[in-house]
Design a protein around this motif. Structure first.
Motif, PDB file in Angstrom:
ATOM      1  N   ASP A  88      -4.304 -48.377  63.218  1.00 17.71           N
ATOM      2  CA  ASP A  88      -5.160 -48.087  62.060  1.00 17.71           C
ATOM      3  C   ASP A  88      -4.940 -46.660  61.565  1.00 17.71           C
ATOM      4  N   ALA A  89      -4.806 -45.726  62.503  1.00 19.05           N
ATOM      5  CA  ALA A  89      -4.556 -44.323  62.129  1.00 19.05           C
ATOM      6  C   ALA A  89      -3.224 -44.196  61.402  1.00 19.05           C
ATOM      7  N   ALA A  90      -2.193 -44.851  61.949  1.00 22.83           N
ATOM      8  CA  ALA A  90      -0.866 -44.787  61.333  1.00 22.83           C
ATOM      9  C   ALA A  90      -0.870 -45.428  59.946  1.00 22.83           C
ATOM     10  N   LYS A  91      -1.561 -46.568  59.814  1.00 21.85           N
ATOM     11  CA  LYS A  91      -1.638 -47.224  58.504  1.00 21.85           C
ATOM     12  C   LYS A  91      -2.301 -46.331  57.467  1.00 21.85           C
ATOM     13  N   ALA A  92      -3.345 -45.627  57.891  1.00 21.13           N
ATOM     14  CA  ALA A  92      -4.016 -44.720  56.961  1.00 21.13           C
ATOM     15  C   ALA A  92      -3.077 -43.593  56.532  1.00 21.13           C
ATOM     16  N   LEU A  93      -2.333 -43.068  57.480  1.00 17.14           N
ATOM     17  CA  LEU A  93      -1.403 -41.979  57.163  1.00 17.14           C
ATOM     18  C   LEU A  93      -0.291 -42.442  56.231  1.00 17.14           C
ATOM     19  N   VAL A  94       0.204 -43.638  56.449  1.00 16.04           N
ATOM     20  CA  VAL A  94       1.317 -44.151  55.646  1.00 16.04           C
ATOM     21  C   VAL A  94       0.840 -44.719  54.316  1.00 16.04           C
ATOM     22  N   ASP A  95      -0.203 -45.550  54.338  1.00 15.67           N
ATOM     23  CA  ASP A  95      -0.636 -46.249  53.130  1.00 15.67           C
ATOM     24  C   ASP A  95      -1.511 -45.388  52.223  1.00 15.67           C
ATOM     25  N   LEU A  96      -2.391 -44.596  52.832  1.00 14.33           N
ATOM     26  CA  LEU A  96      -3.314 -43.786  52.019  1.00 14.33           C
ATOM     27  C   LEU A  96      -2.777 -42.382  51.752  1.00 14.33           C
ATOM     28  N   ASP A  97      -2.271 -41.746  52.799  1.00 13.28           N
ATOM     29  CA  ASP A  97      -1.795 -40.367  52.643  1.00 13.28           C
ATOM     30  C   ASP A  97      -0.346 -40.289  52.202  1.00 13.28           C
ATOM     31  N   LYS A  98       0.367 -41.417  52.247  1.00 13.44           N
ATOM     32  CA  LYS A  98       1.735 -41.535  51.740  1.00 13.44           C
ATOM     33  C   LYS A  98       2.718 -40.603  52.463  1.00 13.44           C
ATOM     34  N   VAL A  99       2.551 -40.431  53.765  1.00 13.00           N
ATOM     35  CA  VAL A  99       3.476 -39.568  54.503  1.00 13.00           C
ATOM     36  C   VAL A  99       4.812 -40.293  54.704  1.00 13.00           C
ATOM     37  N   GLN A 100       5.885 -39.509  54.762  1.00  7.43           N
ATOM     38  CA  GLN A 100       7.209 -40.037  55.073  1.00  7.43           C
ATOM     39  C   GLN A 100       7.640 -39.663  56.485  1.00  7.43           C
ATOM     40  N   LEU A 101       6.834 -38.825  57.137  1.00  8.96           N
ATOM     41  CA  LEU A 101       7.098 -38.405  58.513  1.00  8.96           C
ATOM     42  C   LEU A 101       5.828 -38.537  59.321  1.00  8.96           C
ATOM     43  N   LEU A 102       5.920 -39.260  60.451  1.00  3.55           N
ATOM     44  CA  LEU A 102       4.800 -39.391  61.375  1.00  3.55           C
ATOM     45  C   LEU A 102       5.209 -38.775  62.707  1.00  3.55           C
ATOM     46  N   ILE A 103       4.386 -37.882  63.226  1.00  3.74           N
ATOM     47  CA  ILE A 103       4.602 -37.282  64.536  1.00  3.74           C
ATOM     48  C   ILE A 103       3.591 -37.908  65.486  1.00  3.74           C
ATOM     49  N   GLY A 104       4.073 -38.700  66.453  1.00  9.63           N
ATOM     50  CA  GLY A 104       3.205 -39.405  67.390  1.00  9.63           C
ATOM     51  C   GLY A 104       3.801 -40.775  67.691  1.00  9.63           C
TER      52      GLY A 104
END
Length: 415
Positions: free
Chosen positions: A80-96
């Protein structure tokens, strides 16, 4: 640097003048377990790197805006955290993330389908290697922590040196625990140590009396714990209260003040732990010194040097790719940051300034960080030396160092 759901320690920011406003700031997602005692320093270390990158000039002239979300070491929460970062915050890089059982579903259901690069400090499951080898990560996955094969070899080396002949294993019933338990059992067997039983521990149970009673019946010389602190505390207390031996070997996840304080030094004098380690090189020493100056304590918790290097490599690759880069474009620049033939750059503001300049000119660099010169193989994996550690009244002490060559030789059956 603006940090959503973040940490006060990373509040200071430097705003950079840069390219078109549409590309700035550069948003970077961080998904680490900040609600557990050993997870918060991992996140703080990552945010510290972003601060230094900003001070050095930012990613392609843009301020790095970190967005931190707590995974709680829970797969559903992590996804859920990753989906929020990708879908809502539109990040192209995830650390974790940290736990392999959280990282795997994030990769398969969030970052890879979205084309987002993912780099972790601490996920060790060999299933991640298999996934990459099968093409399942599409080149978007990297980790700065060695696979469970290293932890398994270290556990067998340490247990053998302690003279244990019979061991019963407790392991966390998730991807990380299952993988580590399987590999460690194989290493114990190769070392002539009999595994009396291997018992799965499902997190969140009100009691582990049944599992501990099952283990007591095997009458082992020692127990091996591939657990996180929360369930590790419960199992260790139950084991000791029912008369189990205090001779224990633990995985790196128990390298925690929470576990030490909750179980108590009265019962932990014979406990011996394993962990991957930084090589004995100048950049690793420099990281320890800088961490101590920044946070006022030694980086004794798990994964801190690895977290530092994961963030540094990822953000430098982002700079090389450009502020408007896609996840695939960022991932494609990782070899430029970790080129053994490139100019050596350190993990401080001056080192980052130099790296940003060289990468901006299209030149490669060899990042020298808390774990030494970071180099990834074709599956995004790294090799590493190891350490033996023990608990003391003052905290956690490393008691022996194993070179990467020592570990690899043992794992290959050469010792």
């Amino acid at each position: 640097m603006s940090v959503k759901l973040g940490l006060a320690a990373a509040a200071a920011t430097v705003l950079m003048a840069g390219p078109a406003a549409a590309a700035c700031p550069v948003k970077v997602g961080i998904a680490y377990p900040t609600s557990v005692d050993w997870g918060k320093p991992i996140a703080e270390t990552t945010l510290w790197v972003a601060d230094m990158i900003n001070e050095a000039g930012g990613v392609d002239g843009c301020e790095v805006e970190t967005i931190l979300r707590d995974t709680q070491t829970d797969p559903k929460v992590g996804v859920d955290a990753a989906k929020a970062l990708v879908d809502l915050d539109k990040v192209q890089l995830l650390i974790g993330a940290v736990a392999s059982g959280v990282t795997l579903p994030i990769l398969t259901s969030v970052t890879v389908p979205a084309g987002v690069m993912d780099i972790s400090c601490c996920s060790s499951s060999t299933r991640l290697t298999e996934l990459a080898a099968e093409g399942g990560t599409k080149g978007l996955w990297f980790r700065t922590f060695a696979t469970s094969q290293v932890q398994a070899a270290l556990a067998a080396m340490i247990a053998g040196d302690e003279g244990y002949k019979k061991i019963t294993m407790f392991y966390k019933n998730d991807d990380w625990g299952q993988d580590l338990a399987r590999l460690t059992a194989e290493m114990f067997d190769a070392a002539g140590i009999e595994v009396m039983d291997s018992i799965a521990i499902t997190d969140g149970q009100p009691s582990y009396r049944a599992e501990v009673t099952q283990a007591l019946a095997t009458q082992p010389d020692a127990i091996y714990l591939a657990l996180y602190p929360r369930e590790g505390i419960s199992v260790a207390r139950e084991w000791i209260s029912l008369g189990g031996t205090t001779k224990m070997v633990g995985a790196n996840a128990l390298k925690s003040d929470e576990f030490r304080e909750a179980v108590g030094m009265t019962y932990l004098g014979d406990f011996v732990g394993s962990d991957t380690a930084s090589p004995r090189v100048d950049s690793a020493t420099a990281f320890v010194d800088a961490y101590r100056e920044k946070f006022g304590s030694d980086p004794s918790g798990p994964g801190l040097a690895n977290a530092f290097d994961a963030a540094a490599v990822a953000l430098l690759a982002y700079h090389a790719a450009g502020s408007d880069a896609t996840g695939a474009e960022i991932a494609a620049k990782v070899p430029m940051v970790t080129d053994p033939a490139g100019e050596k750059v350190g993990g401080d503001v001056e080192g980052f300034k130099k790296a940003l300049e060289l990468l901006g000119e299209g030149k490669s660099v060899s990042f020298q960080g808390g774990t030494g010169a970071v180099v990834f193989d074709k599956n995004g994996d790294v090799a590493a030396p190891g350490v033996e550690w023990k608990f003391s009244e003052d905290g956690i002490e490393e008691t022996r160092y194993f070179t990467a060559e020592d570990v690899n030789a043992f794992a290959a059956g050469k010792n």
